[in-house]
Design a protein around this motif. Structure first.
Motif, mmCIF file in Angstrom:
data_model
loop_
_atom_site.group_PDB
_atom_site.id
_atom_site.type_symbol
_atom_site.label_atom_id
_atom_site.label_comp_id
_atom_site.label_asym_id
_atom_site.label_seq_id
_atom_site.Cartn_x
_atom_site.Cartn_y
_atom_site.Cartn_z
ATOM 1 N N MET A 1 0.849 -1.179 0.000
ATOM 2 C CA MET A 1 0.000 0.000 0.000
ATOM 3 C C MET A 1 0.895 1.244 0.000
ATOM 4 O O MET A 1 1.823 1.343 0.787
ATOM 5 C CB MET A 1 -0.906 -0.012 1.230
ATOM 6 C CG MET A 1 -1.807 1.186 1.325
ATOM 7 S SD MET A 1 -2.974 1.125 2.708
ATOM 8 C CE MET A 1 -4.016 -0.204 2.201
ATOM 9 N N THR A 2 0.569 2.184 -0.877
ATOM 10 C CA THR A 2 1.363 3.411 -0.978
ATOM 11 C C THR A 2 0.956 4.397 0.117
ATOM 12 O O THR A 2 -0.150 4.291 0.673
ATOM 13 C CB THR A 2 1.165 4.085 -2.347
ATOM 14 O OG1 THR A 2 -0.176 4.581 -2.418
ATOM 15 C CG2 THR A 2 1.446 3.132 -3.490
ATOM 16 N N PRO A 3 1.811 5.380 0.413
ATOM 17 C CA PRO A 3 1.424 6.405 1.401
ATOM 18 C C PRO A 3 0.155 7.153 0.992
ATOM 19 O O PRO A 3 -0.664 7.489 1.843
ATOM 20 C CB PRO A 3 2.629 7.351 1.428
ATOM 21 C CG PRO A 3 3.784 6.495 1.014
ATOM 22 C CD PRO A 3 3.213 5.526 0.021
ATOM 23 N N ILE A 4 -0.036 7.385 -0.306
ATOM 24 C CA ILE A 4 -1.240 8.074 -0.780
ATOM 25 C C ILE A 4 -2.486 7.230 -0.490
ATOM 26 O O ILE A 4 -3.496 7.744 -0.015
ATOM 27 C CB ILE A 4 -1.136 8.379 -2.294
ATOM 28 C CG1 ILE A 4 0.034 9.324 -2.567
ATOM 29 C CG2 ILE A 4 -2.440 8.936 -2.840
ATOM 30 C CD1 ILE A 4 -0.094 10.693 -1.955
ATOM 31 N N GLU A 5 -2.414 5.928 -0.764
ATOM 32 C CA GLU A 5 -3.548 5.042 -0.475
ATOM 33 C C GLU A 5 -3.856 5.022 1.018
ATOM 34 O O GLU A 5 -5.014 5.002 1.423
ATOM 35 C CB GLU A 5 -3.263 3.636 -0.987
ATOM 36 C CG GLU A 5 -3.220 3.526 -2.497
ATOM 37 C CD GLU A 5 -2.704 2.174 -2.973
ATOM 38 O OE1 GLU A 5 -3.156 1.748 -4.043
ATOM 39 O OE2 GLU A 5 -1.857 1.562 -2.285
ATOM 40 N N LEU A 6 -2.818 5.034 1.833
ATOM 41 C CA LEU A 6 -2.995 5.054 3.278
ATOM 42 C C LEU A 6 -3.671 6.350 3.725
ATOM 43 O O LEU A 6 -4.591 6.329 4.548
ATOM 44 C CB LEU A 6 -1.642 4.892 3.976
ATOM 45 C CG LEU A 6 -1.655 4.759 5.484
ATOM 46 C CD1 LEU A 6 -2.482 3.570 5.920
ATOM 47 C CD2 LEU A 6 -0.240 4.645 6.004
ATOM 48 N N LEU A 7 -3.254 7.480 3.161
ATOM 49 C CA LEU A 7 -3.878 8.757 3.500
ATOM 50 C C LEU A 7 -5.362 8.777 3.148
ATOM 51 O O LEU A 7 -6.160 9.387 3.857
ATOM 52 C CB LEU A 7 -3.174 9.907 2.781
ATOM 53 C CG LEU A 7 -1.920 10.459 3.431
ATOM 54 C CD1 LEU A 7 -1.299 11.543 2.561
ATOM 55 C CD2 LEU A 7 -2.205 10.987 4.826
ATOM 56 N N LYS A 8 -5.733 8.105 2.051
ATOM 57 C CA LYS A 8 -7.139 8.088 1.635
ATOM 58 C C LYS A 8 -8.030 7.343 2.632
ATOM 59 O O LYS A 8 -9.235 7.550 2.651
ATOM 60 C CB LYS A 8 -7.282 7.502 0.233
ATOM 61 C CG LYS A 8 -6.832 8.465 -0.839
ATOM 62 C CD LYS A 8 -7.092 7.920 -2.211
ATOM 63 C CE LYS A 8 -6.707 8.933 -3.270
ATOM 64 N NZ LYS A 8 -7.018 8.456 -4.620
ATOM 65 N N PHE A 9 -7.455 6.496 3.467
ATOM 66 C CA PHE A 9 -8.230 5.834 4.518
ATOM 67 C C PHE A 9 -8.544 6.806 5.649
ATOM 68 O O PHE A 9 -9.534 6.659 6.355
ATOM 69 C CB PHE A 9 -7.479 4.632 5.102
ATOM 70 C CG PHE A 9 -7.580 3.408 4.266
ATOM 71 C CD1 PHE A 9 -8.791 2.739 4.109
ATOM 72 C CD2 PHE A 9 -6.467 2.906 3.625
ATOM 73 C CE1 PHE A 9 -8.893 1.607 3.328
ATOM 74 C CE2 PHE A 9 -6.550 1.766 2.843
ATOM 75 C CZ PHE A 9 -7.765 1.118 2.696
ATOM 76 N N MET A 10 -7.680 7.809 5.833
ATOM 77 C CA MET A 10 -7.830 8.731 6.956
ATOM 78 C C MET A 10 -8.438 10.074 6.571
ATOM 79 O O MET A 10 -9.017 10.742 7.408
ATOM 80 C CB MET A 10 -6.470 8.970 7.606
ATOM 81 C CG MET A 10 -5.871 7.725 8.213
ATOM 82 S SD MET A 10 -4.295 8.041 9.007
ATOM 83 C CE MET A 10 -3.222 8.150 7.596
ATOM 84 N N LEU A 11 -8.289 10.456 5.313
ATOM 85 C CA LEU A 11 -8.735 11.775 4.857
ATOM 86 C C LEU A 11 -9.660 11.628 3.652
ATOM 87 O O LEU A 11 -9.602 10.628 2.951
ATOM 88 C CB LEU A 11 -7.521 12.629 4.465
ATOM 89 C CG LEU A 11 -6.490 12.891 5.560
ATOM 90 C CD1 LEU A 11 -5.238 13.503 4.974
ATOM 91 C CD2 LEU A 11 -7.078 13.791 6.628
#
Length: 115
Positions: A1-11
């Motif tokens: 999982m990329t950092p961008i994909e991870l951010l989309k879970f939180m934001l």
């Protein structure tokens, strides 16, 4: 999982897609995230020659808490100048809201700021 994909879970997706995280501050109780709108011109103005003319005033929004911390999103939206007419243009947040997980309240807030 990329950092961008991870951010989309939180934001919200629109925030990750249209803004860049430029800084953050973190204390025991509060997380501040600072965003600036990307320099890519809004798609609704394709075909126009737009020049980025800086940012509108920063807005601050309290988001859902993360790991027991208050979260504040500090958002700076871009403004553009049409090179041919010198008219100032801004992204239409109603168009962005249709395809994202942005809440209706958040979309209304951004729309109100655009006025």
């Amino acid at each position: 999982m990329t950092p961008i994909e991870l951010l989309k879970f939180m934001l919200p997706d629109f925030l990750v897609d249209h803004f860049e995280v430029v800084s953050s501050t973190n204390t025991e109780e509060i997380l501040h995230l600072y965003f600036e709108e990307n320099a890519k011109p809004p798609s609704e103005f394709n075909g126009l020659q737009l020049i980025s003319k800086g940012f509108q005033d920063e807005i601050t929004i309290q988001d859902f808490p993360l790991r027991g911390k208050f979260v504040y999103l500090h958002i700076k939206r871009r403004r553009w100048t049409n090179k041919d007419t010198s008219e100032i243009v801004k992204r239409d947040w109603n168009l962005v809201a249709k395809g994202t997980r942005m809440t209706q309240e958040f979309a209304a807030f951004l729309k109100e700021i655009n006025r």
